[in-house]
Design a protein around this motif. Structure first.
Motif: not given
Length: 484
Positions: A386-388, A474-484
């Motif tokens: 997943f890109p930054a 799902l993995a991408h969404i979880e990664q973004v949610l964790t960073s919010l």
């Protein structure tokens, strides 16, 4: 038209087919086809120092790729290469020598260079000074004997009528007249190695092949008076000439240079990147010619029907790479999917990205392509981490409703059975998120797109999520949610 239309494209096999030469070939081709004439390919391979092995094959292969065909060429006719015509040229060199209209010149390269330096230092226009000037017949004979004894092999020079005016009505530029005194003195028609120079051989070839019209770039204008001198010396009628304007870089306004690395200048480049040849043909045909009106997309048959030499532009043709890419994109959009899949597949294969979903990936990004090689970068999302997030994406994801939207969407697609994970059901889940959260429009779609792809823009969102796969989405969404 009082005589049969016969035009030619006569490349030197000294390198790849450049966009400027391709335009020359294409305009000659269109002129011949429009007027039911004959289009000839002739190979001018007398420049042995710059000769490139396989250069001729490259020229013909790239012309064919563009969609240009011809009636006569070295493939169908003998002596359509200049290197095969040396005996023919010698015949006319001998004729001019016998008539006293040409002579053997024994000046060495070193002497010519020294005289040129002297002229430049004196502020004079560099030109050849007749070496026999002021000599008596006896002195000439002694000079020639001395030079031949020294092993100097002569060239042959045409005796220029410096008082002559060489004029023609150019198909593009109108009336042009150049004084004989402006060509730099008596010029070489045969080099010491026995090969003719360009300006001599081209006249012999064009006359014997009955070329009716010579259409070429305006960098050849300075050659035309020299060629007219040869026609005059041999008592032949010259063809009509048309000199197309330069191609300039649209960004710099300067003549297109091979140093312009941001511009694809060789037909081979377009082939390697996976452009459709019809698009390149279309683009080149509008460099210095237009059919009138606002339309810019035409088929080859359209161009043949519409071509009018009177519409050749008198202004420089602007080469715009962005316009080329836009036009290519239009052709790719209009092409059937099977064609574009075949065009893109080798690039995915070379990148190790061929999967059972490759056809669907190509279909997804087809509207965004301007060349087939772009499919690799466009599909990075499906084959890399997943890109930054960029600055704009990160700023949007700071929105107040973003966590609510993402949490809801994540829950809904997680509940989908694998068999039900389709673009249609994914689209339905997006609508369900809208119903549950009350968020709609950009604030609904954009967080999901960014969370899944890392980008604010892209192809159809449900198709993108489907091809990405449930687990990775799902993995991408979880990664973004964790960073919010």
């Amino acid at each position: 038209m009082s005589k049969p239309i016969r035009v030619r494209y006569a490349p030197s096999p000294t390198g790849l087919l450049h966009i400027g030469n391709a335009r020359t070939a294409l305009f000659n081709y269109l002129y011949a086809r429009h007027h039911d004439g004959t289009f000839i390919i002739r190979i001018e391979d007398t420049d042995r120092e710059r000769h490139v092995e396989d250069g001729e094959r490259s020229q013909l292969e790239n012309l064919r790729w563009l969609g240009i065909d011809w009636d006569e060429s070295p493939e169908t006719h003998d002596q359509y290469r200049q290197s095969e015509r040396l005996a023919i040229y010698q015949q006319y060199v001998d004729e001019l020598l016998a008539k006293g209209l040409a002579y053997k010149s024994y000046v060495t390269k070193e002497e010519l260079e020294a005289e040129r330096e002297r002229q430049e230092q004196a502020g004079e226009t560099p030109r050849y000074i007749n070496e026999y000037l002021g000599m008596s017949d006896e002195e000439k004979a002694a000079y020639v004997a001395e030079r031949e004894a020294a092993g100097i092999v002569p060239t042959v020079r045409l005796a220029v009528n410096e008082a002559g005016i060489y004029k023609w009505t150019d198909m593009v530029k109108g009336d042009i007249a150049i004084e004989g005194s402006n060509v730099g003195g008596d010029w070489v028609i045969q080099k010491a190695d026995g090969y003719p120079t360009y300006n001599f051989a081209v006249v012999i070839d064009d006359h014997l092949m009955e070329i009716s019209h010579v259409i070429r770039g305006d960098d050849h204008i300075a050659n035309t008076p020299k060629q007219l001198m040869v026609y005059e010396a041999l008592g032949w009628e010259a063809p009509e000439f048309g000199h197309m304007t330069l191609i300039i870089n649209s960004e710099t306004g300067k003549k297109l240079s091979k140093r312009d690395t941001n511009t694809l200048q060789f037909i081979e480049d377009y082939r390697k990147k996976g452009y459709l040849p019809e698009a390149v043909f279309n683009f080149i045909a509008l460099l210095g010619w237009n059919p009138g009106g606002e339309e810019e997309i035409f088929s080859r048959e359209d161009f043949i029907k519409l071509f009018d030499e009177n519409r050749l532009s008198k202004s420089p043709a602007a080469f715009d790479q962005k316009k080329m890419d836009w036009m290519s994109g239009e052709y790719i959009k209009a092409a059937d999917l099977e064609t574009i899949v075949a065009l893109c597949t080798p690039y995915l294969e070379a990148a190790g990205r061929l999967t059972d979903k490759s056809d669907k990936l190509i279909a997804l990004y087809k509207p965004q392509l301007s060349s087939a090689d772009e499919i690799v970068a466009l599909t990075d999302l499906f084959f890399t981490d997943f890109p930054a997030l960029g600055e704009a994406e990160a700023a949007f994801m700071a929105g107040e409703t973003v966590p609510t939207v993402l949490a809801s969407f994540k829950e809904k697609i997680a509940e989908l059975a694998d068999a039900d994970f389709t673009p249609e059901t994914i689209s339905a889940q997006v609508k369900a998120v809208q119903k549950d959260t009350g968020v709609k429009g950009k604030n609904l779609f954009m967080p999901i797109r960014i969370a899944v792809s890392g980008q604010m823009h892209g192809p159809e969102l449900p198709d993108t999520i489907y091809l990405l796969g449930k687990e990775k989405a799902l993995a991408h969404i979880e990664q973004v949610l964790t960073s919010l």
